[in-house]
Design a protein around this motif. Structure first.
Motif, short mmCIF file in Angstrom:
data_model
loop_
_atom_site.label_atom_id
_atom_site.label_comp_id
_atom_site.label_asym_id
_atom_site.label_seq_id
_atom_site.Cartn_x
_atom_site.Cartn_y
_atom_site.Cartn_z
N LEU A 58 21.64 -7.72 64.51
CA LEU A 58 20.48 -8.74 64.25
C LEU A 58 20.36 -9.00 62.75
O LEU A 58 19.51 -9.72 62.37
CB LEU A 58 19.29 -8.27 64.68
CG LEU A 58 19.19 -8.17 66.39
CD1 LEU A 58 17.75 -7.85 66.73
CD2 LEU A 58 19.49 -9.42 66.91
N ARG A 59 21.14 -8.44 61.77
CA ARG A 59 21.16 -8.81 60.50
C ARG A 59 22.55 -9.38 60.03
O ARG A 59 23.50 -8.98 60.45
CB ARG A 59 20.69 -7.54 59.81
CG ARG A 59 19.32 -6.88 60.03
CD ARG A 59 19.06 -5.94 58.92
NE ARG A 59 17.77 -5.30 59.18
CZ ARG A 59 16.74 -5.62 58.41
NH1 ARG A 59 17.00 -6.68 57.73
NH2 ARG A 59 15.45 -5.14 58.73
N GLY A 60 22.52 -10.25 58.74
CA GLY A 60 23.58 -10.72 58.44
C GLY A 60 24.00 -12.00 58.96
O GLY A 60 23.24 -12.53 59.67
N ALA A 114 15.74 -12.31 51.10
CA ALA A 114 16.48 -11.89 50.10
C ALA A 114 17.96 -11.99 50.44
O ALA A 114 18.81 -12.32 49.62
CB ALA A 114 15.84 -10.48 49.50
N ALA A 115 18.38 -11.19 51.53
CA ALA A 115 19.74 -11.10 51.79
C ALA A 115 20.32 -12.44 52.08
O ALA A 115 21.50 -12.82 51.53
CB ALA A 115 19.89 -10.31 53.01
N PRO A 151 8.26 -9.89 47.06
CA PRO A 151 8.07 -8.68 48.11
C PRO A 151 8.01 -9.29 49.38
O PRO A 151 8.87 -8.81 50.41
CB PRO A 151 6.68 -8.47 47.72
CG PRO A 151 6.56 -8.52 46.33
CD PRO A 151 7.29 -9.88 45.95
N VAL A 152 7.64 -10.74 49.51
CA VAL A 152 7.77 -11.47 50.98
C VAL A 152 9.45 -11.52 51.09
O VAL A 152 9.76 -11.49 52.33
CB VAL A 152 7.02 -12.61 50.90
CG1 VAL A 152 7.49 -13.53 52.37
CG2 VAL A 152 5.52 -12.34 51.03
N ARG A 153 9.90 -12.12 50.14
CA ARG A 153 11.33 -12.50 50.38
C ARG A 153 12.49 -11.26 50.74
O ARG A 153 13.21 -11.25 51.50
CB ARG A 153 12.16 -13.14 49.35
CG ARG A 153 11.55 -14.63 49.05
CD ARG A 153 12.43 -15.24 48.13
NE ARG A 153 12.56 -14.65 46.69
CZ ARG A 153 11.66 -14.94 45.77
NH1 ARG A 153 10.51 -15.90 45.89
NH2 ARG A 153 11.70 -14.30 44.66
N THR A 154 11.96 -10.01 50.31
CA THR A 154 12.61 -8.78 50.37
C THR A 154 12.36 -8.37 51.80
O THR A 154 13.30 -7.65 52.62
CB THR A 154 12.06 -7.71 49.57
OG1 THR A 154 12.29 -8.25 48.28
CG2 THR A 154 12.76 -6.55 49.75
#
Length: 289
Positions: free
Chosen positions: A58-60, A78-79, A104-107
């Motif tokens: 679910l990531r990337g 962020a990614a 912080p929100v983007r992270t």
């Protein structure tokens, strides 16, 4: 906050089973930037949270054999902003992700979380509809693929079922468009947009605009597709006129009855024109014309 149980499933099937088991009292959580704030303010009171943080796949992002770009729903802004391998107009997706909210929100915030929250001022709603993306979900009855333009409803929610999970956002292959332009206006750098606009266009072999999509966000509960953009040559005068027509289409005078609405109406015209001009200039640069 109301007391709740926190579940960390090891796979999608277990996550779906937990949602089915707990029914409407369960909510999915990924980055939690919207949901946790709502819980803190007692606007949401789930009895169970089902975390997607540890689920594989679910990531990337990845490119499919057809050239489509698939981004996992739990991918953070962020990614995505750091995705140096995105080329052509796909790079605009990373640029938009890197220019919203604050660090912080983007992270912590995720692409799928923003879409499921369906807050109309969020940039990603405008972007996925503007780019004609598809949203892939999984539920007890299997999976389904939903066009982004059909995912958000006119009441400010989504068509996602309570026991469904958004897993993937699929963007068209790079050849679908020649270039993309995204514009927004916000009061402060970390604010959500007051108005946003996305233009995705494709030039024909003769250098003329063969197709164009323009979408306006943050004005209504769901992004609005503006028709008739590719009716003729995109001269400066034509682009200005398209912006004017877009303002009239998205916010007719009878709806622009407050100072804020009148301001948004003016912004729609300006930002649509800017998004079209930016996309057109980029397309011409890439084609060498």
């Amino acid at each position: 906050m109301k007391p709740f149980t926190f579940h960390t499933p090891s796979g999608l099937s277990e996550a779906v089973s937990l949602l089915e088991q707990h029914g409407p009292d369960a909510r999915v959580i990924a980055g939690g930037q919207t949901l946790l704030l709502a819980m803190k303010e007692r606007l949401a009171r789930p009895a169970a949270l089902v975390s997607l943080a540890g689920l594989p796949g679910l990531r990337g992002w990845r490119y499919t054999d057809s050239g489509a770009l698939e981004v996992g729903a739990a991918t953070t802004y962020a990614a995505l902003a750091g995705a140096t391998d995105l080329a052509g107009w796909h790079a605009e997706i990373a640029a938009v992700a890197g220019d919203l909210a604050d660090r912080p929100v983007r992270t912590m915030g995720t692409l799928g979380g923003a879409l499921c929250a369906a807050e109309p001022r969020f940039d990603m709603l405008t972007l996925v509809v503007g780019l004609g993306a598809e949203l892939v979900t999984v539920g007890p009855g299997g999976g389904r693929t939903i066009p982004a333009s059909k995912f958000f409803d006119s009441a400010g929610g989504t068509v996602l079922r309570p026991d469904e999970i958004l897993t993937t956002i699929r963007f068209p292959r790079r050849t679908a468009f020649s270039a993309v332009g995204f514009e927004k206006f916000r009061y402060r750098v970390f604010d959500a947009a007051l108005v946003s606009a996305c233009c995705a266009l494709r030039l024909g072999d003769d250098g003329a605009v063969a197709d164009a999509r323009v979408v306006v966000g943050a004005v209504h509960p769901a992004p609005v597709l503006v028709p008739g953009v590719a009716d003729g040559p995109l001269t400066d005068a034509a682009v200005t006129e398209i912006g004017r027509r877009a303002a009239a289409e998205v916010l007719p005078e009878e709806l622009a009855t407050t100072p804020l609405r009148r301001y948004q109406r003016e912004l729609v015209g300006v930002l649509v024109a800017r998004a079209i001009a930016r996309a057109h200039d980029r397309a011409k640069d890439q084609s060498g014309s």
